[in-house]
Design a protein around this motif. Structure first.
Motif, PDB file in Angstrom:
ATOM      1  N   VAL A 152      36.354  -3.548 -36.484  1.00 21.74           N
ATOM      2  CA  VAL A 152      36.154  -4.228 -37.700  1.00 21.74           C
ATOM      3  C   VAL A 152      36.356  -5.844 -37.653  1.00 21.74           C
ATOM      4  O   VAL A 152      35.749  -6.636 -38.100  1.00 21.74           O
ATOM      5  CB  VAL A 152      37.075  -3.859 -38.734  1.00 21.74           C
ATOM      6  N   ARG A 153      37.353  -6.125 -36.718  1.00 21.10           N
ATOM      7  CA  ARG A 153      37.708  -7.720 -36.706  1.00 21.10           C
ATOM      8  C   ARG A 153      36.834  -8.349 -35.589  1.00 21.10           C
ATOM      9  O   ARG A 153      36.456  -9.539 -35.766  1.00 21.10           O
ATOM     10  CB  ARG A 153      39.253  -7.792 -36.524  1.00 21.10           C
ATOM     11  N   LYS A 154      36.599  -7.791 -34.641  1.00 22.97           N
ATOM     12  CA  LYS A 154      35.976  -8.520 -33.425  1.00 22.97           C
ATOM     13  C   LYS A 154      34.684  -8.427 -33.312  1.00 22.97           C
ATOM     14  O   LYS A 154      33.741  -9.301 -33.216  1.00 22.97           O
ATOM     15  CB  LYS A 154      36.769  -8.139 -31.990  1.00 22.97           C
TER      16      LYS A 154
ATOM     17  N   PRO B 249      28.760 -20.751 -37.266  1.00 22.74           N
ATOM     18  CA  PRO B 249      28.217 -19.660 -36.230  1.00 22.74           C
ATOM     19  C   PRO B 249      28.094 -20.357 -34.926  1.00 22.74           C
ATOM     20  O   PRO B 249      28.045 -21.454 -34.793  1.00 22.74           O
ATOM     21  CB  PRO B 249      27.170 -19.169 -36.471  1.00 22.74           C
ATOM     22  N   ASP B 250      28.437 -19.666 -33.745  1.00 22.56           N
ATOM     23  CA  ASP B 250      27.954 -20.405 -32.533  1.00 22.56           C
ATOM     24  C   ASP B 250      26.578 -20.487 -32.228  1.00 22.56           C
ATOM     25  O   ASP B 250      25.917 -19.414 -32.400  1.00 22.56           O
ATOM     26  CB  ASP B 250      28.659 -19.426 -31.234  1.00 22.56           C
TER      27      ASP B 250
ATOM     28  N   PRO C 215      17.335 -14.836 -28.928  1.00 26.08           N
ATOM     29  CA  PRO C 215      17.500 -14.782 -30.613  1.00 26.08           C
ATOM     30  C   PRO C 215      18.716 -15.245 -30.714  1.00 26.08           C
ATOM     31  O   PRO C 215      19.786 -15.074 -30.114  1.00 26.08           O
ATOM     32  CB  PRO C 215      17.383 -13.632 -31.040  1.00 26.08           C
ATOM     33  N   GLN C 216      18.769 -16.141 -31.967  1.00 22.97           N
ATOM     34  CA  GLN C 216      20.257 -16.490 -32.308  1.00 22.97           C
ATOM     35  C   GLN C 216      20.926 -15.269 -32.763  1.00 22.97           C
ATOM     36  O   GLN C 216      20.472 -14.720 -33.391  1.00 22.97           O
ATOM     37  CB  GLN C 216      20.028 -17.622 -33.376  1.00 22.97           C
ATOM     38  N   PRO C 217      22.290 -15.337 -32.276  1.00 23.37           N
ATOM     39  CA  PRO C 217      23.181 -14.142 -32.941  1.00 23.37           C
ATOM     40  C   PRO C 217      23.322 -14.296 -34.304  1.00 23.37           C
ATOM     41  O   PRO C 217      23.506 -15.197 -34.968  1.00 23.37           O
ATOM     42  CB  PRO C 217      24.453 -14.297 -31.965  1.00 23.37           C
TER      43      PRO C 217
ATOM     44  N   TYR D 194      26.088  -6.248 -27.948  1.00 20.16           N
ATOM     45  CA  TYR D 194      27.181  -7.284 -27.951  1.00 20.16           C
ATOM     46  C   TYR D 194      27.330  -7.547 -26.481  1.00 20.16           C
ATOM     47  O   TYR D 194      28.556  -7.563 -26.100  1.00 20.16           O
ATOM     48  CB  TYR D 194      28.404  -7.030 -28.833  1.00 20.16           C
ATOM     49  N   PRO D 195      26.350  -8.272 -25.867  1.00 25.66           N
ATOM     50  CA  PRO D 195      26.620  -8.543 -24.338  1.00 25.66           C
ATOM     51  C   PRO D 195      27.611  -9.498 -24.075  1.00 25.66           C
ATOM     52  O   PRO D 195      28.375  -9.603 -23.073  1.00 25.66           O
ATOM     53  CB  PRO D 195      25.210  -9.150 -24.085  1.00 25.66           C
ATOM     54  N   THR D 196      27.847 -10.495 -25.031  1.00 29.17           N
ATOM     55  CA  THR D 196      28.743 -11.775 -24.810  1.00 29.17           C
ATOM     56  C   THR D 196      30.268 -11.297 -25.067  1.00 29.17           C
ATOM     57  O   THR D 196      31.019 -12.110 -25.031  1.00 29.17           O
ATOM     58  CB  THR D 196      28.438 -12.870 -25.423  1.00 29.17           C
ATOM     59  N   LEU D 197      30.283 -10.113 -25.874  1.00 29.77           N
ATOM     60  CA  LEU D 197      31.712  -9.803 -26.440  1.00 29.77           C
ATOM     61  C   LEU D 197      32.445  -9.300 -25.174  1.00 29.77           C
ATOM     62  O   LEU D 197      32.016  -8.613 -24.309  1.00 29.77           O
ATOM     63  CB  LEU D 197      31.681  -8.914 -27.399  1.00 29.77           C
TER      64      LEU D 197
END
Lengths: 817, 181
Positions: A710-712, A725-726, B6-8, B129-132
C-alpha cells in the motif's frame, strides 16, 4: 623531553654514612639488589629462629643455636654488637612461654572507666623467663604436629646473588589469564563440593554433574604450557578428580531417578521440593487464606486488593486505604464504652493494616527464584542457601568466560552491591517457576478438564484420516504425528497422565513508551500459552506464563541463552521425567504430566535470537530452507529442492561445535559456514527449528507485505501523493560541466546553478504541445551567461545577440534530439 | 542516447487517497469489525496497527481501487486503462493472499491458493516495478507460511496478536521510570 642524567645518587644506610654516593645508570640495578639483600638478611636473622622451628630442615641445629643464644642472654653475657638480635630473642622467649591473659586477675574493662582501668591495672613485669621453661616450650612446639608452612623467605638470600625474576613465559599475559581461569575453576569446584554437603543432595546432584562436565570442558580448553600453569593444572585436576569421585559415590548410593519429579501443589505430607519457600503456604493453590476470614474482613481486604491490582494504586496509598478501612471498622465495631466483644475483636484482628498483608491473604504471588545477573555479560547465577537459612547467597564476581572477541577473558564484573548491611545483586532476573504455573492451571476444574479433552479428542480422531477443514492446532498435521517421551508412542496418547503443549514467545519492548526524547530502555518478555485450551480462554492473561528479561539493554547475540536456561531446565525435566503434581482439581491423589514446547512464535529478529540462527538480513536469511544469499530473496520457484527443510541433526551438530569451540576465531568460522550458534533450546530432545520456529503472520504478512504494497508499491500516502513524480529523461547527453579553472568565461554562483538546471530542462520529455512554450519560458528566465555557456558547449551560433536568439537555438537543438 | 521507456504513471494520487477516505467514511460494517482511521494516508494518522492493515487490505482498499481502476471506468487512453488494470490485478493477488491466510478454517486447497496468489504477486512485482527495491526477507518467509499452515492449522493459534496484547498491558502498567540496575 630533558635528557636522562647519566649518574644516579643513592642515600641508603651505607651510602649516607659517606654522605651520599653517585653511581652510573648501568651500576644502579646491581647496587639496589645488593642493598635489598643486605636488608633481607638483617630481617632474616630476626625471623630465622622463629620460622625455622617449624621448618623441617634441621630443627636440632636451630635449637642448639637458639639455646646458645638464650643461654648467653640468661646468664648475663650480652654481646653489645648484636643488640637487635638479642631483643628479638628475648621477645621470642616471652612469646613461647606466654600462657595468655589471666581474666580473673585483670580489672573489668566493661564496668570500669578508662582512668580506673589504667589505675588498677598492674604494670607488666617483663623479665626473661627461666631457661628451662623456654627450652621446654620450644621442645613441645617442635615435637607437636604442625601445619605445613610455606617456604621461608630466607631461602632467597642464600641463593645466588642474581636478581630473582620470573622467565618471560611466566610473565606473559596468556599465562596470567590461564592462571585466572584455573582459579575460577577451583572456586566453582569448591562451591559444588559445598552444595553436595546439603542433606538433600539428591536435588542438586544433577546440577553438580552438569557443572562437573562444564568444568572439565573448560579445563581441557586451557592449553597454555608453562611451569606455573602446569603446576596449577595439577592441583586443579586433583580437586576435579576428587569432586568426580564424590559425585560417583553419591550417584551409586542414589541411582538415577527414573520416575517423575514430585511437586507439592497442595498436600503437606508429600516430599517438598522447594522448601526454601517456606514463607509461602504449600497449599497456596488450593487453600486461600481469604476464604477462612469473616465476611466483613473479606470485603475490606477485597477493596484494598482491587485498588492495588486493578487500579494500580501505589503501595503507599494502598497502605493508606487499608489503614483507613481498619480504623473505620474498628470504630464501627466497638461498643459505646470503647470495649470490643469477643467476636468483634476477632473480626477486627483479621483486617490487615497494610496492603502487603492484604495481598498475602489472596496468595497472588507465584513461586519465583531471583537470579543474579552480570550487568556486562548477562550471565545468570542461581542463589544457593545454607542449611536451615532462607538468605540467598550469590557469587561475588562473574566467572563467565567471554568469547566475544579474539581476547578470551573472564568477565570478573562484581555481581553484588551493598544495600544497608546486606550484599544484594546489582541486577536481578526473577524466574517464575514453570511447575508452579502449571500447578495453578490444573488446580482449576474447568481448565484441567479442557486440557485433557483436547488430547483425548485428537487421539480418537486419529482413527480416521485428517479432517479436511482444520479449525484448531490439535487437528493439524504436527500434533497428529508428534512422538511422545516414550519412544513408539504419540504425545497425545496420554493414558492416565496429562499431556500439555505450549507455544513460546519472546519479544523486546520499550517500557517507557513512545517518547521522542524519552528514555530508550529495552525489556524482554518470555511468555507461554497452553495450546490445550480453546482459543477463547487460551490467551487470557491469567492463563499465560510470563517472565521478564530486565533492561536497560537487550541481551546481545547468544546472551539470551542465559535467561532461557532456567526455563529450559524445567522443560527438560517436564519432558524426560515428567512431574507428578501432588494434587489436581480432578484428582486429589495427584497426576503425572509431561509437557513440550510445540511451537515458537516470534517476529523475525526475536525468532533468530531465540534459535541463535543468523539474522534475517544476512545471507542465511531463511531459518527453514537451504535458500542462501541475499540476491536470491525474490525467488519464487518454490518447487526447487533448495526450498526443502534443512537437516535438523546437522544444525544441532554445528551448534554443539560452536559451543565447544576453543576460541573466538573458530566460533566465527563455524557461524560463517553454517549460520548457527548454540541455543539452549537444543537441549530439548524434540526441538526442530525448521518445523517449530514459525513465521508470524501478523508481522510478516500484515505489517510487512500489506503495508509495503500500500505505501511503497502503490504509493498511497499523502506525502508521496503530493510529491512531484520522478521524471525519467527520454535521452541523455554528455554536457560539459562548468569548471572555473579551465573555462575562460567567468560565471557567477547563480549562473553556475542555472547551468545544471538548463541541462535538465533540455533533456526533459516533451509530453504535449504546450511543452515547447513552457520550455521557452523556462529558458528565457535564465541568465544570459548560463545560456551562452551551454550554447557554446553545444557549438551553437545564434543569429543575433539578444537572449531570445540563444533560446531559439537551444529549442531547435532540442527538437532535433 | 535515446531511451523509449514510458514515463512511470503515478498511482498514488490524491484522487485515489480521497476515494479510500470516502470508502472508510461511507461503508457500513458489522459491529465486531474494528474501525480504521478516517484520515488514512495523512501524516497525522500515524503508524497503523496490524489489525487495521488487515481490515484496510481486505475490505476498504480493494473496494476503492476496484471502483477507480476496475471494469466500467473510463480512462484517458487505452494504455492507461490496460496498465491500471494490470496494477489492480497485481494488488488484488496480494489482498487475496492476505484474506486467505487470515481464515479461521484452513484446508489444503486454501493453503495452495494462498501460495499461488503470493507467487503471482512476487513475479509481477519484478515486472511491473523494476526500479523498486524489494529485497525484503519477509517476501521469502511468507512462502514458508504455506508449510506452517499444513503443520499447525489456521494462523490464530500461532500468530503473535495475543502476545503483543500482553506486551501492551505491560507497557501500560505504571512504573517509576527506574530500570533494574
Amino acid at each position: 623531553m630533558p635528557a636522562r642524567s647519566k649518574t644516579w645518587s643513592c642515600n641508603c644506610e651505607e651510602c649516607s654514612i659517606v654522605g651520599g654516593r653517585f653511581f652510573l645508570q648501568s651500576e644502579k640495578a646491581a647496587h639496589l639488589t645488593r642493598v635489598k639483600m643486605v636488608r633481607q638478611s638483617q630481617v632474616g636473622r630476626v625471623i630465622i629462629p622463629v620460622v625455622s622451628m617449624a621448618a623441617q630442615s634441621d630443627p636440632e641445629r636451630d635449637i642448639t643455636e637458639l639455646s646458645a643464644r638464650l643461654a648467653s642472654l640468661s646468664f648475663g653475657t650480652p654481646r653489645a654488637e648484636e643488640a637487635t638480635v638479642d631483643l628479638a630473642t628475648q621477645v621470642f622467649a616471652l612469646t613461647v612461654t606466654d600462657e595468655g591473659p589471666d581474666i580473673d586477675s585483670q580489672p573489668s574493662k566493661l564496668w570500669s572507666s578508662r582512668d580506673e582501668f589504667q589505675a588498677e591495672a598492674r604494670a607488666p613485669n617483663i623479665t626473661l623467663p627461666p631457661f628451662q621453661d623456654v627450652m621446654g616450650s620450644i621442645t613441645r612446639i617442635v615435637t607437636a604436629p604442625s601445619p605445613s608452612v610455606s617456604e621461608p623467605s630466607h631461602q632467597q638470600p642464600q641463593s645466588t646473588r642474581e636478581p630473582v625474576r620470573l622467565p618471560r613465559r611466566e610473565r606473559n599475559r596468556a599465562t596470567s589469564k590461564a592462571l585466572q581461569h584455573l582459579q575460577n575453576i577451583e572456586l566453582r569446584v569448591c562451591a559444588a563440593i559445598r552444595q553436595l554437603l546439603d542433606p538433600q543432595f539428591v536435588d542438586v546432584l544433577p546440577d553438580v554433574e552438569s557443572e562437573l562436565i562444564c568444568l572439565r570442558q573448560a579445563f581441557n580448553k586451557i592449553t597454555r604450557h608453562s611451569t606455573l600453569v602446569n603446576d596449577r593444572k595439577q592441583q586443579v585436576v586433583s580437586i576435579l578428580d576428587d569432586l568426580e569421585a564424590r559425585v560417583t559415590t553419591y550417584r551409586a548410593f542414589r541411582p538415577t531417578i527414573q520416575g517423575p519429579l514430585h511437586y507439592n501443589s497442595g498436600d503437606r505430607n508429600i516430599f517438598l521440593l522447594h522448601r526454601r519457600y517456606s514463607n509461602l503456604h504449600p497449599d497456596h493453590h488450593f487453600e486461600i487464606p481469604i476464604e477462612r476470614c469473616d465476611v466483613i474482613a473479606q470485603v475490606a481486604i477485597f477493596l484494598g486488593v482491587i485498588c492495588t491490582v486493578m487500579m494500580c494504586v501505589s503501595r503507599r496509598f494502598g497502605d493508606l486505604i487499608m489503614g483507613t478501612v481498619n480504623l473505620m471498622l474498628g470504630l464501627a465495631l466497638r461498643n459505646r464504652d470503647g470495649t470490643y466483644s469477643a467476636s468483634h475483636s476477632n473480626i477486627h484482628a483479621q483486617i490487615p493494616s497494610s496492603i502487603e498483608q492484604a495481598l498475602t491473604r489472596f496468595n497472588l504471588e507465584g513461586h519465583t527464584t531471583t537470579y543474579a545477573v552480570c550487568p556486562t555479560c548477562h550471565c545468570t547465577y542461581k542463589p544457593h542457601f545454607e542449611i536451615g537459612s532462607d538468605v540467598a547467597i550469590y557469587p561475588q564476581q562473574c566467572t563467565n568466560r567471554l568469547m566475544n572477541s579474539p581476547d578470551t577473558d573472564v568477565c570478573n564484573e562484581p555481581l553484588l552491591t551493598a544495600r544497608g548491611l546486606k550484599q544484594v545483586p546489582i541486577k536481578t532476573f526473577d524466574y517464575y517457576h514453570l511447575f508452579d504455573y502449571v500447578a495453578g492451571l490444573i488446580s482449576r476444574v474447568d481448565v484441567e478438564e479442557l486440557m485433557n479433552n483436547a488430547c483425548d479428542q485428537l487421539k480418537e480422531s486419529l482413527q480416521s484420516s485428517q479432517p479436511c477443514f482444520v479449525k484448531n492446532i490439535f487437528e493439524a498435521e504436527f500434533l497428529r504425528s508428534f512422538e511422545g517421551p516414550e519412544p513408539g508412542t504419540l504425545f497425545v496418547d496420554r493414558g492416565e497422565q496429562g499431556r500439555l503443549a505450549f507455544a513460546l514467545f519472546i519479544d523486546f519492548f520499550n517500557p517507557e513508551g513512545m517518547n521522542i526524547r524519552g528514555k530508550h530502555t529495552s525489556c524482554g518478555i518470555i511468555s507461554m500459552a497452553c495450546l490445550n485450551l480453546p482459543l477463547d480462554i487460551r490467551y487470557k492473561p491469567e492463563n499465560m506464563y510470563l517472565g521478564i528479561i530486565p533492561g536497560p539493554n537487550e541481551p546481545h547475540l547468544h546472551e539470551l541463552n542465559y535467561y532461557l536456561r532456567p526455563l529450559v531446565d524445567d522443560l527438560k525435566v517436564f519432558w524426560d521425567r515428567g512431574v507428578r503434581f501432588s494434587r489436581t482439581a480432578l484428582r486429589p491423589s495427584g497426576q503425572t504430566s509431561h509437557a513440550a514446547v510445540v511451537v515458537a512464535v516470534n517476529d523475525l529478529p526475536a525468532a533468530r535470537k531465540m534459535s541463535q540462527m543468523a539474522g534475517p538480513c544476512s545471507h542465511w536469511f531463511c531459518s527453514r530452507c537451504h535458500c542462501w544469499h541475499r540476491s536470491t530473496l525474490r525467488r519464487c520457484d518454490f518447487q526447487h529442492k533448495d526450498w526443502e527443510p534443512r537437516d535438523k541433526d546437522k544444525l544441532k551438530r554445528a551448534a554443539e561445535m560452536w559451543r565447544d569451540a576453543p576460541d573466538f576465531k573458530t566460533r566465527e568460522e563455524i557461524f560463517r559456514h553454517y549460520g548457527v550458534r548454540w541455543s539452549e533450546m537444543w537441549r530439548l530432545p524434540y526441538w526442530d527449528p525448521t518445523q517449530q520456529l514459525v513465521v508470524d503472520s501478523m508481522h510478516c504478512i500484515l505489517e510487512g507485505l500489506g503495508q509495503f504494497q500500500v505505501r511503497k508499491v502503490l504509493g498511497l500516502e499523502m506525502s508521496s501523493a503530493l510529491a512531484k513524480p520522478d521524471v525519467i529523461p527520454p535521452f541523455t547527453y554528455n554536457f560539459q560541466i562548468y569548471d572555473p579553472t579551465r573555462c575562460s568565461r567567468k560565471l557567477s554562483e547563480k549562473e553556475i546553478g542555472q547551468v545544471k538546471l538548463i541541462h535538465k530542462i533540455l533533456t526533459a520529455p516533451l509530453v504535449d504541445e504546450d511543452a515547447i512554450t513552457r520550455l521557452r519560458t523556462q529558458l528565457q528566465a535564465k541568465n544570459m551567461g548560463a545560456l551562452q555557456f551551454v550554447s557554446c558547449d553545444l557549438h551553437l551560433q545564434p543569429a543575433g545577440t539578444r537572449k531570445s536568439c540563444w533560446v531559439d537555438e537551444l529549442i531547435a537543438w532540442v527538437s532535433i534530439h | 542516447m535515446v531511451s523509449d521507456k514510458p514515463q512511470p504513471m503515478k498511482l498514488g494520487t490524491t484522487e485515489v487517497l480521497q476515494r479510500i477516505k470516502d470508502v472508510v467514511r461511507d461503508i457500513v460494517t458489522p459491529s465486531w469489525l474494528n474501525s480504521v482511521p478516517s484520515n488514512f494516508g495523512d501524516a497525522a494518522a500515524g503508524t497503523l496497527k496490524a489489525d487495521e492493515w488487515r481490515t484496510l487490505c481486505t475490505i476498504h482498499i480493494p473496494l476503492a481501487l476496484i471502483s477507480l481502476w476496475g471494469m466500467g471506468v473510463t480512462h484517458p487512453s487505452p494504455d492507461t486503462a490496460g496498465h491500471l488494470r494490470r496494477v489492480l490485478d497485481h494488488s488484488m493477488a496480494l489482498f487475496s493472499a492476505i484474506s486467505l491466510v487470515c481464515r479461521r478454517t484452513m484446508t489444503r486447497t486454501r493453503a495452495e491458493a494462498y501460495r499461488t496468489c503470493l507467487a503471482t504477486w512476487v513475479t509481477e512485482l519484478n515486472i511491473l516495478y523494476p526500479t523498486l527495491s524489494v529485497d525484503r526477507p519477509n517476501i521469502h518467509m511468507a512462502f514458508h507460511i504455506f508449510d506452517f499452515l499444513h503443520l499447525f492449522g489456521p494462523v490464530h493459534s500461532w500468530w503473535s496478536f495475543p502476545f503483543e496484547r500482553l506486551v501492551g498491558i505491560l507497557q501500560r502498567l505504571p512504573i517509576n521510570h527506574k530500570s533494574g540496575t
